[in-house]
Design a protein around this motif. Sequence first.
Motif, PDB file in Angstrom:
ATOM      1  N   ASP A   1       0.904  -1.075  -0.221  1.00 48.99           N
ATOM      2  CA  ASP A   1       0.086  -0.045   0.198  1.00 48.99           C
ATOM      3  C   ASP A   1       0.971   1.216  -0.103  1.00 48.99           C
ATOM      4  O   ASP A   1       0.603   2.176  -0.754  1.00 48.99           O
ATOM      5  N   GLU A   2       1.676   1.434   0.764  1.00 47.88           N
ATOM      6  CA  GLU A   2       2.823   2.435   0.834  1.00 47.88           C
ATOM      7  C   GLU A   2       3.572   2.641  -0.574  1.00 47.88           C
ATOM      8  O   GLU A   2       3.440   3.935  -1.094  1.00 47.88           O
TER       9      GLU A   2
ATOM     10  N   LYS B   1       0.865   4.125  -3.076  1.00 48.06           N
ATOM     11  CA  LYS B   1       0.524   5.474  -2.717  1.00 48.06           C
ATOM     12  C   LYS B   1       1.597   6.278  -3.191  1.00 48.06           C
ATOM     13  O   LYS B   1       1.427   7.370  -3.749  1.00 48.06           O
TER      14      LYS B   1
ATOM     15  N   LYS C   1      -1.144   6.294  -6.582  1.00 45.78           N
ATOM     16  CA  LYS C   1      -2.402   5.449  -6.664  1.00 45.78           C
ATOM     17  C   LYS C   1      -3.095   5.631  -5.393  1.00 45.78           C
ATOM     18  O   LYS C   1      -2.521   6.081  -4.324  1.00 45.78           O
ATOM     19  N   ALA C   2      -4.318   5.185  -5.388  1.00 43.61           N
ATOM     20  CA  ALA C   2      -5.303   5.192  -4.098  1.00 43.61           C
ATOM     21  C   ALA C   2      -4.909   4.306  -3.043  1.00 43.61           C
ATOM     22  O   ALA C   2      -4.775   4.659  -2.065  1.00 43.61           O
ATOM     23  N   GLY C   3      -4.206   3.198  -3.219  1.00 44.81           N
ATOM     24  CA  GLY C   3      -3.805   2.263  -2.345  1.00 44.81           C
ATOM     25  C   GLY C   3      -4.171   0.799  -2.966  1.00 44.81           C
ATOM     26  O   GLY C   3      -4.444   0.642  -3.914  1.00 44.81           O
TER      27      GLY C   3
END
Length: 250
Positions: free
Chosen positions: A172-173, A176, A180-182
């Motif tokens: 996720d990090e 982002k 990107k949103a995640g």
Amino acid sequence: MPSYPADSVVHILNERSCSYPSCKNSKLKGAAMKRCAQCQTVYYCSPACQRADWPQHKRWCRKEVDNAKREQSLIDKGAIRPGVAEDFDAWFAAMGAQLFIWICVHGLEIYKDPTNIQTKFVHLALRERRQRSNSPLKLFEYVKIEVYDRHLLPIMLPDFASELVEQYREYDEQAKGQGKAGVALLITGVAPPEGTVGLEGICRTSPVILQIDDVNKSEDIPQWKDLVKDIIDNGRSIKRMMAERQQLGI
């Protein structure tokens, strides 16, 4: 009706993204991708991307290898039907990226709270059809979709919840960091045909990369679960469903 980019979900066999989140080659077709030789669950566009992702992937890789050994042991004991894992891979690929993005967008309601991408996960429950079909789109039938807080993962996946949480935090990090949103977490459980005695199911986790447009262009569709059920049970294309809704002005 918003459209969702076909290269936004990892592990699509025909039009998949490189599993290294910082990779720029997300448009490459599946034929150009190489599968991790150990876990057989992630794909890379080049050895360089695979090496770069190894520090993040290695813990998950070993756990996937252990899971594969466990599944094979259950197959050898007659607890899992041989071929069900391959059937799921074929079904997942045939359904295409848009369906799983759509499920995560509406299941997590990211148009209301984008932080749900990181704090919740979607569980899609399927069942094998009693009558096996030649079409990969019709190998499974819909049971239900539920959304849970991620702190419940140790209850659902007690053997590797901590590794899963850490893996997705890193993915996720990185996602982002690329604008990107995640990365949403989709867990799919596949049960044996209804009424079957003595067989167990399988469970698959899929990281779904969501773009900023998936957040900004989404809309609330109250009956979205019914639409997903219709797509899965009838082996339909989500593109066809969205086009039909546009024609009807829905």
